[in-house]
Design an enzyme around this catalytic site. Structure first.
Site, PDB file in Angstrom:
ATOM      1  N   GLU A 231       0.887  -1.178   0.000  1.00 19.21           N
ATOM      2  CA  GLU A 231       0.000   0.000   0.000  1.00 19.21           C
ATOM      3  C   GLU A 231       0.914   1.213   0.000  1.00 19.21           C
ATOM      4  O   GLU A 231       1.415   1.611   1.048  1.00 19.21           O
ATOM      5  CB  GLU A 231      -0.913  -0.024   1.241  1.00 19.21           C
ATOM      6  CG  GLU A 231      -1.783  -1.269   1.350  1.00 19.21           C
ATOM      7  CD  GLU A 231      -2.874  -1.339   0.285  1.00 19.21           C
ATOM      8  OE1 GLU A 231      -3.283  -0.283  -0.219  1.00 19.21           O
ATOM      9  OE2 GLU A 231      -3.296  -2.461  -0.057  1.00 19.21           O
ATOM     10  N   CYS A 265      -2.011   9.497   2.280  1.00 24.45           N
ATOM     11  CA  CYS A 265      -1.566   8.929   0.997  1.00 24.45           C
ATOM     12  C   CYS A 265      -2.550   9.197  -0.126  1.00 24.45           C
ATOM     13  O   CYS A 265      -2.160   9.287  -1.281  1.00 24.45           O
ATOM     14  CB  CYS A 265      -1.351   7.432   1.155  1.00 24.45           C
ATOM     15  SG  CYS A 265      -2.812   6.575   1.747  1.00 24.45           S
TER      16      CYS A 265
HETATM   17  P1  NAD Z   1       7.100   5.153   7.772  1.00 24.43           P
HETATM   18  O1  NAD Z   1       8.284   6.004   8.044  1.00 24.43           O
HETATM   19  O2  NAD Z   1       6.081   4.965   8.819  1.00 24.43           O
HETATM   20  O3  NAD Z   1       7.653   3.757   7.231  1.00 24.43           O
HETATM   21  C1  NAD Z   1       6.790   2.706   6.926  1.00 24.43           C
HETATM   22  C2  NAD Z   1       7.303   1.444   7.545  1.00 24.43           C
HETATM   23  O4  NAD Z   1       8.506   1.029   6.894  1.00 24.43           O
HETATM   24  C3  NAD Z   1       7.654   1.611   9.020  1.00 24.43           C
HETATM   25  O5  NAD Z   1       7.078   0.563   9.751  1.00 24.43           O
HETATM   26  C4  NAD Z   1       9.154   1.573   9.040  1.00 24.43           C
HETATM   27  O6  NAD Z   1       9.683   1.020  10.218  1.00 24.43           O
HETATM   28  C5  NAD Z   1       9.488   0.705   7.862  1.00 24.43           C
HETATM   29  N1  NAD Z   1      10.808   0.966   7.300  1.00 24.43           N
HETATM   30  C6  NAD Z   1      11.389   2.189   7.146  1.00 24.43           C
HETATM   31  N2  NAD Z   1      12.586   2.040   6.550  1.00 24.43           N
HETATM   32  C7  NAD Z   1      12.780   0.732   6.343  1.00 24.43           C
HETATM   33  C8  NAD Z   1      13.839  -0.052   5.758  1.00 24.43           C
HETATM   34  N3  NAD Z   1      14.939   0.494   5.264  1.00 24.43           N
HETATM   35  N4  NAD Z   1      13.683  -1.396   5.706  1.00 24.43           N
HETATM   36  C9  NAD Z   1      12.554  -1.966   6.186  1.00 24.43           C
HETATM   37  N5  NAD Z   1      11.539  -1.272   6.752  1.00 24.43           N
HETATM   38  C10 NAD Z   1      11.641   0.040   6.832  1.00 24.43           C
HETATM   39  O7  NAD Z   1       6.270   5.681   6.593  1.00 24.43           O
HETATM   40  P2  NAD Z   1       6.682   6.283   5.290  1.00 24.43           P
HETATM   41  O8  NAD Z   1       7.210   5.216   4.453  1.00 24.43           O
HETATM   42  O9  NAD Z   1       7.447   7.549   5.369  1.00 24.43           O
HETATM   43  O10 NAD Z   1       5.137   6.663   4.984  1.00 24.43           O
HETATM   44  C11 NAD Z   1       4.796   7.608   4.129  1.00 24.43           C
HETATM   45  C12 NAD Z   1       4.495   6.944   2.809  1.00 24.43           C
HETATM   46  O11 NAD Z   1       3.543   5.932   2.993  1.00 24.43           O
HETATM   47  C13 NAD Z   1       3.911   7.895   1.826  1.00 24.43           C
HETATM   48  O12 NAD Z   1       4.504   7.653   0.571  1.00 24.43           O
HETATM   49  C14 NAD Z   1       2.452   7.499   1.775  1.00 24.43           C
HETATM   50  O13 NAD Z   1       1.838   7.792   0.559  1.00 24.43           O
HETATM   51  C15 NAD Z   1       2.532   6.042   2.027  1.00 24.43           C
HETATM   52  N6  NAD Z   1       1.285   5.564   2.581  1.00 24.43           N
HETATM   53  C16 NAD Z   1       0.508   4.772   1.818  1.00 24.43           C
HETATM   54  C17 NAD Z   1      -0.710   4.351   2.300  1.00 24.43           C
HETATM   55  C18 NAD Z   1      -1.630   3.481   1.489  1.00 24.43           C
HETATM   56  O14 NAD Z   1      -2.581   2.973   2.065  1.00 24.43           O
HETATM   57  N7  NAD Z   1      -1.403   3.308   0.217  1.00 24.43           N
HETATM   58  C19 NAD Z   1      -1.109   4.719   3.579  1.00 24.43           C
HETATM   59  C20 NAD Z   1      -0.282   5.515   4.333  1.00 24.43           C
HETATM   60  C21 NAD Z   1       0.931   5.931   3.834  1.00 24.43           C
END
Ligand code: NAD
Length: 533
Positions: A231, A265
């Site tokens: 997602e 998102c």
């Molecule tokens: P975040 O920082 O919460 O990271 C998401 C998850 O990935 C966390 O649990 C984190 O611990 C893990 N993570 C981070 N780096 C990692 C790595 N190198 N290896 C493994 N795991 C790792 O969130 P984010 O990624 O900054 O969230 C924002 C993004 O999420 C935006 O792009 C947003 O559009 C997307 N998003 C999508 C949805 C959807 O439903 N499609 C919903 C919410 C957010």
């Protein structure tokens, strides 16, 4: 146990503590072993987990609302409306329908011989699954997939986002209190802990977050051919045509960017506005902003903050990089991680604000001369966003939908489609793989297992399949098994209206025969009645 949770306060909980890396293999082994007991499969077990989770969340409501306020400065109203309340309803919806969803499905449209084998589809749980949550909706993005995993009969480990540590603490407490500890666990942590989790073999990985980490997750999963649901984010367009209602479009799109301070998102990343309507649209944006925040967003309890300094700095740098003109907002405050709702008029589709997902309260607006240009621009900026928001007449919005792709769409609104529990939510292409919510959450963690049962009495009918293979057997197979096309070599349907006429309103031979018999019977009855009169 649940009574003790009614007055749960944040202060009662231990601080956010990453799970020791050496403990992770045992957590994984525990949920895998539990799945192999097959005790998570019966309906009663699944319902019990969902019901206790429901009440545990209800009882932890004050702590959950407080946690989101601490993590994101989110108002209790917004957390309840868009996360907790929605999630509670989703659990009840799943509980109400689960028995029906679990039922075997009969295979549709099968031949008489195949019917003897009772072809059907079982809904089996995939197994032990890993769920990785994101920070922006720290409750819903973790609990939503977890509810799907429980409903499907899977066991699960949840890794909430470390960027929302207070929500992660309450979630851990709720899950540990409410759910079977053998089947469900929370692992806390960031990159190191997630990497350790990804090193284990799962039956599915459900990831919510950005594209960069999504790629890491997909690559790691591919090593063991583990299925994934991703997602991800996207550069979602809103298109406002010259025939749209400028007031409605402005209010709705402004709201969509203000929820969670734009860290959503599915909110629009940019707005393509027909130049003819632009002045009215901009005027309505200013009116709506003043109406939503009479004393300014900075002093409003209804306006959230950016999750952390890193994200705040990213947004401030992004704002500094634009060649556009700031029309509204633009104020920032590092101390409180505040960024005002900011409307920026752009002059080029190549502006840095359109090259990446902003994920903050920035509203870039690009004027366009007409609808075809808007559609072409949206397709060039990002061909497969998570969502699209067309504003205009039914003909215009229908043209937009038929000329673009996106995970979902809300017409004349922003992200309404994401709130409907009977609509699957997910991306397309590089904005995501797989979908969930309500029934789709159950499907996401279930395997549709095709099953037949061959009775002894069909053996004579099946004898034709055994060697030695003869010309006579082949002829019999062709006679009895081959379906006949209703189209010719050029791809045209045979006969057209002539056959429709001969078939009394259809072209199927069987149905046409029945119709002719009925006509004959009616004719005979009419004749007899006439003779008696
Ligand atoms: P975040 O920082 O919460 O990271 C998401 C998850 O990935 C966390 O649990 C984190 O611990 C893990 N993570 C981070 N780096 C990692 C790595 N190198 N290896 C493994 N795991 C790792 O969130 P984010 O990624 O900054 O969230 C924002 C993004 O999420 C935006 O792009 C947003 O559009 C997307 N998003 C999508 C949805 C959807 O439903 N499609 C919903 C919410 C957010």
């Amino acid at each position: 146990m649940l009574l003790a949770m009614i007055h749960l306060a944040m202060a009662d909980l231990p601080p956010f503590t990453p799970t020791p890396l050496e403990a992770i293999p045992a957590v994984h082994a525990r949920v895998v072993a539990k799945f192999h007991t097959h005790t998570t499969r019966p309906l009663a077990y699944r319902l019990k987990q969902l019901r206790t989770l429901y009440w545990a969340l209800k009882d932890a409501e004050p702590a959950l609302l407080a946690a989101c306020a601490q993590d994101l400065g989110k108002s209790a109203y917004e957390t309840y409306l868009m996360e907790l309340g929605w999630q509670l309803n989703d659990i009840l919806f799943v509980c109400k329908n689960l028995q029906r969803w679990m039922k075997e499905e009969r295979a549709p449209d099968t031949s008489l011989l195949n019917l003897a084998m009772r072809p059907r589809i079982r809904k089996d749980p995939l197994g032990a699954v890993l769920i990785i949550g994101a920070y922006n909706f720290p409750l819903m993005l973790s609990l939503g997939p977890l509810v799907g995993a429980i409903a499907a009969g899977c066991t699960a480990v949840l890794k909430p986002s470390e960027s929302a540590p207070h929500a992660a603490r309450v979630l851990q407490h709720v899950i540990e209190q409410a759910l079977d500890p053998e089947g469900y666990a929370v692992v806390q942590g960031a990159v190191a802990e997630t990497t350790a989790l990804l090193a284990r073999k799962w039956d599915k990985i459900f990831y919510t977050g950005g594209v960069a980490v999504g790629t890491i997750v997909a690559r790691k999963a591919a090593e063991t051919l583990t299925p994934v649901a991703l997602e991800l984010g996207g550069r979602n367009p809103a298109i406002v045509t010259r025939n749209a209602d400028p007031r409605l479009a402005a209010r709705r799109l402004l709201w969509a960017k203000l929820v969670n301070a734009g860290q959503v998102c599915v909110s629009q990343n940019y707005i393509l506005v027909d130049a003819e309507i632009l002045p009215r649209f901009l005027a309505e944006l200013a009116i709506a902003l003043a109406e939503f925040f009479p004393d300014g967003a900075r002093h409003s309890a209804s306006y959230a903050r950016i999750i952390n300094l890193r994200q705040w700095q990213r947004l401030v740098a992004l704002l500094a990089s634009t060649d556009g003109t700031i029309l509204l907002g633009g104020e920032t405050d590092e101390q409180t991680l505040f960024i005002a709702p900011t409307v920026i008029q752009l002059s080029s589709p190549l502006d840095p604000l359109l090259q990446q997902e902003t994920f903050g309260p920035l509203l870039p607006i690009l004027p366009v001369p007409d609808l075809p240009t808007a559609i072409a621009t949206a397709n060039t900026i990002h061909a497969t966003p998570l969502a699209i928001y067309p504003f205009g007449t039914p003909a215009e919005t229908s043209l937009i939908l038929s000329s673009t792709r996106s995970g979902g769409a809300s017409i004349n609104d922003a992200f309404f489609h994401a709130s409907i529990p009977t609509l699957p939510f997910g991306g397309v292409g590089d904005s995501g793989t797989g979908a969930y919510r309500g029934r789709a959450s159950f499907d996401c963690f279930s395997h549709r297992r095709s099953v037949t049962t061959t009775p002894a009495w069909v053996e004579r009918l099946l004898a034709v399949r055994y060697p030695p293979y003869t010309a006579a057997k082949l002829a019999q197979v062709k006679r009895t098994m081959d379906a006949r096309p209703d189209f010719d070599r050029a791809g045209n349907v045979r006969g057209g209206w002539v056959w429709w006429f001969v078939g009394l309103g259809g072209r199927g031979k069987g149905a046409a025969g029945v119709r002719w018999v009925l006509v004959a019977v009616i004719a005979v009855v009419v004749r007899i009645m006439r003779a008696r009169m």
